[in-house]
Design an enzyme around this catalytic site. Sequence first.
Site, mmCIF file in Angstrom:
data_model
loop_
_atom_site.group_PDB
_atom_site.id
_atom_site.type_symbol
_atom_site.label_atom_id
_atom_site.label_comp_id
_atom_site.label_asym_id
_atom_site.label_seq_id
_atom_site.Cartn_x
_atom_site.Cartn_y
_atom_site.Cartn_z
ATOM 1 N N ARG A 29 0.890 -1.142 -0.097
ATOM 2 C CA ARG A 29 -0.210 0.066 -0.025
ATOM 3 C C ARG A 29 0.818 1.051 0.004
ATOM 4 O O ARG A 29 1.919 1.377 0.732
ATOM 5 C CB ARG A 29 -0.801 0.001 1.217
ATOM 6 N N ASP A 30 0.441 2.110 -0.914
ATOM 7 C CA ASP A 30 1.187 3.427 -1.031
ATOM 8 C C ASP A 30 0.990 4.275 0.327
ATOM 9 O O ASP A 30 -0.039 4.393 1.201
ATOM 10 C CB ASP A 30 0.639 4.405 -1.994
ATOM 11 N N ILE A 31 2.174 4.834 0.611
ATOM 12 C CA ILE A 31 2.174 5.472 2.218
ATOM 13 C C ILE A 31 1.281 6.632 2.249
ATOM 14 O O ILE A 31 0.977 7.048 3.341
ATOM 15 C CB ILE A 31 3.753 5.574 2.468
ATOM 16 N N ASN A 87 4.374 6.347 -13.780
ATOM 17 C CA ASN A 87 5.145 7.633 -14.243
ATOM 18 C C ASN A 87 6.718 7.194 -14.750
ATOM 19 O O ASN A 87 7.323 6.575 -13.892
ATOM 20 C CB ASN A 87 5.004 8.593 -12.919
ATOM 21 N N GLU A 95 9.014 10.066 -8.831
ATOM 22 C CA GLU A 95 9.667 10.385 -7.386
ATOM 23 C C GLU A 95 10.509 9.319 -6.977
ATOM 24 O O GLU A 95 11.702 9.427 -6.569
ATOM 25 C CB GLU A 95 8.631 10.846 -6.359
ATOM 26 N N VAL A 96 10.132 7.976 -7.080
ATOM 27 C CA VAL A 96 10.892 6.896 -6.843
ATOM 28 C C VAL A 96 11.299 6.230 -7.957
ATOM 29 O O VAL A 96 10.607 5.732 -9.047
ATOM 30 C CB VAL A 96 10.044 5.928 -5.867
ATOM 31 N N HIS A 100 7.154 1.453 -10.942
ATOM 32 C CA HIS A 100 6.006 0.825 -9.932
ATOM 33 C C HIS A 100 4.754 1.198 -10.731
ATOM 34 O O HIS A 100 4.722 2.174 -11.605
ATOM 35 C CB HIS A 100 6.054 1.527 -8.607
#
Length: 114
Positions: A29-31, A87, A95-96, A100
């Site tokens: 799950r995304d934080i 993305n 960002e990461v 993903h």
Amino acid sequence: MADCIFCKIVAGEIPSEIVFKDDRVTAFRDIHPVAPTHILIVPNKHIASINELQPEDEGLMGYLFTVERKLAEQEGIAQSGFRSIINTGPDSGQEVHHLHLHLIGGQRMRHPMG
Ligand code: 5GP
Ligand code: ZN
């Protein structure tokens, strides 16, 4: 990759709410969820982005979406619908830098995101 946060999540070195894991893929799950369901599905091996994909990754990329379909069913959003986002690079806001797939659902989407 030593400094990659998602490699550390895959390795279990950073805690996360893992919802699926096998030898190829990890989903957690995304934080900072943007919807009731917001899961990140990542290849266990480090691939920085779609720009770094190799021909041998084709099966793995297809598998990410198969896992997404199973998780959408598990979350009860397969029929209500969901959004799939990957993305890539600065203009996307990536960002990461570990590839993903965002699985986002459980509410009516605004256009174009979240
Ligand atoms: P990007 O903008 O790169 O497509 O998305 C990165 C996503 O990773 C963001 O939605 C962000 O909330 C999420 N994220 C960043 N760091 C962590 C973390 O340590 N744990 C989890 N579970 N999600 C993270
Ligand atoms: Zn990584």
